[in-house]
Design an enzyme around this catalytic site. Structure first.
Site, PDB file in Angstrom:
ATOM      1  N   GLU A 502     -64.749   4.329  42.000  1.00 21.77           N
ATOM      2  CA  GLU A 502     -66.188   3.983  41.281  1.00 21.77           C
ATOM      3  C   GLU A 502     -66.185   3.223  40.114  1.00 21.77           C
ATOM      4  O   GLU A 502     -66.994   3.650  39.109  1.00 21.77           O
ATOM      5  CB  GLU A 502     -67.027   5.402  40.922  1.00 21.77           C
ATOM      6  CG  GLU A 502     -66.882   6.039  42.504  1.00 21.77           C
ATOM      7  CD  GLU A 502     -68.076   7.261  42.327  1.00 21.77           C
ATOM      8  OE1 GLU A 502     -68.398   7.602  41.306  1.00 21.77           O
ATOM      9  OE2 GLU A 502     -68.424   7.816  43.423  1.00 21.77           O
TER      10      GLU A 502
HETATM   11  C1  FAD Z   1     -58.411   7.102  46.296  1.00 20.85           C
HETATM   12  C2  FAD Z   1     -59.282   6.134  46.482  1.00 20.85           C
HETATM   13  C3  FAD Z   1     -60.695   6.322  46.926  1.00 20.85           C
HETATM   14  C4  FAD Z   1     -61.651   5.297  47.206  1.00 20.85           C
HETATM   15  N1  FAD Z   1     -62.640   5.519  48.047  1.00 20.85           N
HETATM   16  C5  FAD Z   1     -63.581   4.602  48.376  1.00 20.85           C
HETATM   17  C6  FAD Z   1     -64.603   4.875  49.209  1.00 20.85           C
HETATM   18  O1  FAD Z   1     -64.761   5.849  49.742  1.00 20.85           O
HETATM   19  N2  FAD Z   1     -65.238   3.655  49.698  1.00 20.85           N
HETATM   20  C7  FAD Z   1     -65.080   2.221  49.202  1.00 20.85           C
HETATM   21  O2  FAD Z   1     -66.024   1.495  49.461  1.00 20.85           O
HETATM   22  N3  FAD Z   1     -64.099   2.130  48.501  1.00 20.85           N
HETATM   23  C8  FAD Z   1     -63.130   3.155  47.814  1.00 20.85           C
HETATM   24  N4  FAD Z   1     -62.334   3.067  46.924  1.00 20.85           N
HETATM   25  C9  FAD Z   1     -62.154   1.789  46.269  1.00 20.85           C
HETATM   26  C10 FAD Z   1     -62.418   1.948  44.762  1.00 20.85           C
HETATM   27  O3  FAD Z   1     -63.712   2.254  44.579  1.00 20.85           O
HETATM   28  C11 FAD Z   1     -62.019   0.624  44.073  1.00 20.85           C
HETATM   29  O4  FAD Z   1     -63.422  -0.246  44.212  1.00 20.85           O
HETATM   30  C12 FAD Z   1     -61.211  -0.218  44.381  1.00 20.85           C
HETATM   31  O5  FAD Z   1     -59.874   0.684  44.506  1.00 20.85           O
HETATM   32  C13 FAD Z   1     -61.036  -1.320  43.369  1.00 20.85           C
HETATM   33  O6  FAD Z   1     -60.266  -2.316  44.008  1.00 20.85           O
HETATM   34  P1  FAD Z   1     -58.589  -2.811  44.032  1.00 20.85           P
HETATM   35  O7  FAD Z   1     -57.942  -1.405  44.128  1.00 20.85           O
HETATM   36  O8  FAD Z   1     -58.291  -3.749  45.073  1.00 20.85           O
HETATM   37  O9  FAD Z   1     -58.324  -3.160  42.439  1.00 20.85           O
HETATM   38  P2  FAD Z   1     -58.619  -4.697  42.027  1.00 20.85           P
HETATM   39  O10 FAD Z   1     -59.931  -5.062  42.314  1.00 20.85           O
HETATM   40  O11 FAD Z   1     -57.396  -5.776  42.462  1.00 20.85           O
HETATM   41  O12 FAD Z   1     -58.545  -4.741  40.321  1.00 20.85           O
HETATM   42  C14 FAD Z   1     -57.030  -4.409  39.969  1.00 20.85           C
HETATM   43  C15 FAD Z   1     -57.400  -4.400  38.659  1.00 20.85           C
HETATM   44  O13 FAD Z   1     -57.944  -5.217  37.881  1.00 20.85           O
HETATM   45  C16 FAD Z   1     -58.950  -4.942  37.024  1.00 20.85           C
HETATM   46  N5  FAD Z   1     -60.004  -5.944  37.290  1.00 20.85           N
HETATM   47  C17 FAD Z   1     -60.644  -6.576  38.273  1.00 20.85           C
HETATM   48  N6  FAD Z   1     -61.687  -7.356  38.072  1.00 20.85           N
HETATM   49  C18 FAD Z   1     -61.613  -7.516  36.554  1.00 20.85           C
HETATM   50  C19 FAD Z   1     -62.355  -8.009  35.531  1.00 20.85           C
HETATM   51  N7  FAD Z   1     -63.257  -9.076  35.826  1.00 20.85           N
HETATM   52  N8  FAD Z   1     -61.845  -7.711  34.315  1.00 20.85           N
HETATM   53  C20 FAD Z   1     -61.166  -6.946  33.920  1.00 20.85           C
HETATM   54  N9  FAD Z   1     -60.517  -6.383  34.801  1.00 20.85           N
HETATM   55  C21 FAD Z   1     -60.714  -6.525  36.054  1.00 20.85           C
HETATM   56  C22 FAD Z   1     -59.462  -3.574  37.396  1.00 20.85           C
HETATM   57  O14 FAD Z   1     -60.156  -2.856  36.553  1.00 20.85           O
HETATM   58  C23 FAD Z   1     -58.133  -3.190  37.939  1.00 20.85           C
HETATM   59  O15 FAD Z   1     -57.578  -2.528  36.698  1.00 20.85           O
HETATM   60  C24 FAD Z   1     -61.322   4.004  46.784  1.00 20.85           C
HETATM   61  C25 FAD Z   1     -60.012   3.625  46.079  1.00 20.85           C
HETATM   62  C26 FAD Z   1     -59.170   4.574  45.894  1.00 20.85           C
HETATM   63  C27 FAD Z   1     -57.935   4.412  45.412  1.00 20.85           C
END
Ligand code: FAD
Length: 825
Positions: A502
């Site tokens: 989220e």
């Molecule tokens: C257990 C789990 C359950 C989930 N459930 C759902 C679900 O039901 N439905 C759904 O759609 N999604 C879901 N997600 C996705 C979740 O909500 C996140 O959106 C998603 O994991 C973030 O993308 P990423 O992990 O690829 O991280 P990335 O986007 O690759 O980010 C990696 C890091 O970079 C940082 N970052 C990225 N951009 C910036 C910026 N501009 N400035 C500063 N920092 C930045 C982020 O904060 C993070 O620390 C889930 C994820 C997990 C792990």
């Protein structure tokens, strides 16, 4: 001499006018008075006097006659502003427009209305909601065993699943008219919090369908037909929903999802209909593997212009039965060993009819706004409730454990080194719960506070991380050994999940809180942007000059309130909190000044200056959470016993605000502006300190002592009155240990007097009983306490092969080792 006195008087008058945000007329009158004094009291040459009068006349004309000011001064500025205004993408615009602002706007104003804050109603459960929390929620908690769930089953038990469905847990937010529970946001958070204190798996399972997902989206945007079909089925648990936004390529940058749909005609249920051919690849989707309906976000295109003249329609949301042909779903991720269902799904060229779009054809392209708006509510509830559970369980269990566990013949909770983390656990929990309660008041009054929801998500999960770290440290090995006796380990391991979902935390802090807050909550910025968008010079003129007066006022207020520490500011409240509200008024003025100068000096690139904007976001967040803390203290009837918690939370907040402000100024790109800011914000230097050790000890004392303050702090946690339960047992042990204290003191005294043998504890006790130093009841109590204490400090151990039969592998390994050894001889 006269000139010097007049100079000082003029400065004081200017400061007073600025401080009170005086109108253009008042400024003109003030200037005229000054020139009058110059004319008669200084004997200045006539030419100087004439020039002063002309300048005053011009000033008054521009200050009072707005069309003149707009035409002559504002117009050229407007031209430059329109050129340098950073491009706001449609996605960003929709995010900015979505949701609402609430008390966060007051904090941006430099002069928050504390009377309004204290007058907001208190978050309360209705009788029906209370009965549900005390009934089915307690019952469900009693059915949950997180070790069994994560270690043996990797799923909830069939009985728990059935109970969750049958009792309506999946329909907490669905209106009663559709068969749901129709509960308030406050009830929703109370339910998720209590379940989370027992099982993270069950909490996620209940939380997701009630958060951002099909139900929430259908309630707000669904067609009547969709609502009538799905909502009753969702409420009864006949459908299990999931919502898929995240794509492997687009995580945090969800607006960049490559998933797409093409408007076309296709066959559905034997006839040709207008629909969408979809291709998507999603991952991390909670409940995905067991879902029966899948909400999907994708970008819609209409190359054949079947819907109108636009080709790139934008983000659209559809609801697809998972049994639909072409939907690949069911595989599972393992998120840090947690047992809740989570997995990927995909589809290629899957045709769906247009009426599967949430809200039907009318809502195509509006998906991003729908998501952001729903997130503004859900984000305030789900992860904050789980974080709250960590705070409540962390406070209750760690306090009890620190009282029961002794080292060096002293309960560990009484060591100063342990008091420090205990104080952090208690103080953070008090502030977090205050934040949760205040935010629920906003939600239950119909607000969708987007900035506040981001504050809650980020800060409560970060404080949860701190609390669980501290709780683990205090528990030592007891927190590390996994097994049925470990009530902390799973929550600790799963911290990164709450941090990531989220809105991943780094992004939320660096981009969202201040980025959105500065535009949404600032009294003038959005008006200026809108005026530029509408090309309205008149609107821009009003906003611009209002903004200038606002900045000047905050500079004057910041300086004065920095010198006085806010003393003398008129605030409502009680003797315990008045001083805090005064200090917060000071910080609000300084924050408003820092924000304005940052926006002015750094301009559009502030978006990329994430370290500055992260710190500004911290200040706004701390102001919000500190406001909530004062409000909580009042709502709960100004409990004297809670003063240590209030004091710790407020001092900690002020110190952190000071650190954040200092960080902004120390790293400000313009050193000239930084020097001025330091003078205006910290005229007396960095004067605030962390909460004192004395207050920290008092907070720790609350945690390790049974009493009303501890009960209030941890209200809503599931603590069964059962000696055989790992958490319930802690309470019995804590009371027993406290009751045993004077008996043990009597024994120690007798031992010192040489009345007891220096052998085993059992022998000494028996001797004490025989010599009537302690009574039979006291003797029995010591034995009982020992048993409980042993049970509390007990950890689990297992067969060396954890019960798996590895004998064959071991034999093969031994044989091959022998062969290698023989060959090398
Ligand atoms: C257990 C789990 C359950 C989930 N459930 C759902 C679900 O039901 N439905 C759904 O759609 N999604 C879901 N997600 C996705 C979740 O909500 C996140 O959106 C998603 O994991 C973030 O993308 P990423 O992990 O690829 O991280 P990335 O986007 O690759 O980010 C990696 C890091 O970079 C940082 N970052 C990225 N951009 C910036 C910026 N501009 N400035 C500063 N920092 C930045 C982020 O904060 C993070 O620390 C889930 C994820 C997990 C792990």
């Amino acid at each position: 001499m006269t000139i010097a006195i007049m100079g000082v008087a003029a400065l004081v008058a200017a400061w007073a006018l600025a401080y009170h945000r005086a109108s253009g007329v008042a400024w003109s009158v003030g200037l005229a008075a000054l020139v009058l004094a110059i004319t008669f009291a200084t004997g200045a040459p006539p030419a100087v006097v004439l020039a002063a009068w002309i300048a005053t006349g011009l000033f008054a004309a521009f200050a009072i006659i707005k069309p003149l000011r707009a035409a002559v001064i504002t117009k050229p500025i407007f031209g430059i502003y329109k050129k340098i205004l950073p491009q706001i993408s449609q996605t960003e615009q929709e995010a900015l427009d979505a949701g609402s602002i609430w008390f966060d706007a007051d904090l941006f104003s430099g002069r928050p209305d504390w009377t309004k804050l204290l007058a907001y109603p208190e978050a309360r459960l209705s009788a029906e909601e209370r009965a549900f929390v005390d009934g089915p929620v307690e019952e469900l908690c009693g059915m949950l065993d997180e070790w069994d769930i994560t270690h043996n089953r990797m799923d909830l038990s069939p009985e728990a699943w059935k109970f969750i469905r049958d009792k309506g847990f999946l329909g907490i937010i669905i209106p009663k008219s559709y068969g749901g529970l129709g509960f308030s946001a406050f009830a929703h958070t109370e339910i998720v919090t209590k379940i989370s204190t027992r099982s993270g798996t069950a909490a996620v399972t209940v939380m997701v369908p009630n958060s951002l997902g099909p139900a929430e989206l259908l309630i707000h945007y669904g067609t009547e037909e969709q609502k009538n079909h799905y909502l009753p089925r969702l409420a009864k648990g006949l459908e299990i929903p999931c919502f898929a936004l995240t794509n492997p390529e687009a995580g945090s940058d969800a607006g960049a999802i490559p998933d797409f749909g093409i408007v076309c005609k296709g066959m559905h249920e034997g006839r040709e209909v207008l629909g969408i051919r979809m291709t998507w690849e999603k991952r991390y989707i909670t409940l995905g593997p067991v879902a029966t309906i899948l909400g999907v976000a994708f970008k819609l295109f209409d190359p054949d212009k079947l819907l109108g003249n636009v080709e790139g329609i934008g983000v659209t949301l559809a609801l697809i039965p998972t049994s639909h042909k072409g939907v690949n779903i069911g595989r599972r991720h393992i998120p840090l060993g947690a047992a809740f269902m989570n997995g990927p799904n995909s589809g290629k060229d899957v045709f769906i009819p247009m009426d599967w779009v949430i809200g039907g054809q009318e809502q195509v392209g509006k998906g991003w706004r729908m998501l952001v708006e729903c997130l503004a509510a859900g984000r305030s509830i789900s992860l904050p409730s789980m974080s709250m559970a960590a705070g409540k369980l962390g406070s209750r269990a760690t306090g009890a454990y620190a009282r029961v566990r002794s080292q060096f013949r002293t309960p560990i909770g009484k060591f100063e080194g342990v008091e420090e983390p205990l104080a952090r656990i208690g103080g953070n929990t008090y502030l977090m719960d205050a934040t949760r309660r205040l935010t629920m008041v906003a939600l239950d009054s119909g607000e969708k506070p987007s900035v506040i929801s981001a504050i809650c998500k980020y800060h409560m999960t970060e404080r949860m991380r701190q609390i669980l770290n501290d709780a683990m440290d205090i528990h030592g090995g007891k927190g590390i050994m996994m097994g049925p006796n470990n009530y902390l380990g799973h929550a600790y391991i799963n911290i990164p999940i709450a941090i990531t979902v989220e809105g991943a935390n780094i992004l939320t802090r660096s981009m969202i809180i201040f980025g959105q807050g500065a535009i949404r909550c600032h009294p003038y910025v959005l008006k200026e942007i809108k005026a530029a968008g509408e090309n309205s010079l008149t609107a821009f003129d009003l906003a611009l000059w209002g903004h200038m007066a606002f900045t000047v006022a905050n500079a004057a207020r910041s300086l004065w309130l920095g010198i006085t520490g806010g003393e003398g500011v008129s605030v409502p409240g009680s003797p315990e909190t008045r001083r805090y509200l005064q200090q917060m008024t000071r910080f609000s003025s300084a924050f408003a000044l820092l924000s304005d100068v940052s926006m002015f000096v750094i301009g559009g690139s502030l978006k990329r200056k994430e370290k500055i904007s992260g710190r500004l976001g911290d200040i706004l967040s701390l102001l919000y959470m500190a406001s909530a803390t004062v409000k909580r203290f009042h709502d709960e009837g100004r409990q004297k016993d809670d003063l240590p918690l209030l004091t710790w939370a407020m001092h900690d907040s002020f110190f952190k605000m000071q650190v954040a402000m200092d960080g902004v100024i120390a790293n400000f790109p313009s050193r000239f502006a930084a020097a001025w800011l330091r003078l205006l914000v910290f005229p007396k230097g960095l004067t605030l300190d962390t909460p004192s050790d004395k207050w920290g000890s008092r907070v720790a004392e609350i945690l390790i002592t049974p009493g009303a303050a501890r009960d209030r702090l941890t209200a809503g946690a599931y603590v069964p009155r059962d000696e055989n339960d790992v958490v319930g047992r802690l309470e019995f042990a804590m009371h027993a240990v406290i009751k045993a204290d004077p008996i043990e003191a009597t024994m120690r005294k007798a031992a010192k007097e040489g009345k007891l043998p220096q052998r085993t504890l059992a022998e000494r006790r028996l001797a004490a009983l025989n010599q009537a130093i302690i009574t039979q009841d006291e003797f029995d109590h010591l034995v009982y306490t020992d048993r409980l204490r042993r049970d509390v400090i007990k950890v689990d151990d297992f067969e060396h092969d954890l019960g798996r039969d590895h004998r064959e592998e071991t034999w093969q390994h031994t044989e091959s080792t022998k062969k290698v050894a023989a060959a090398s001889m």
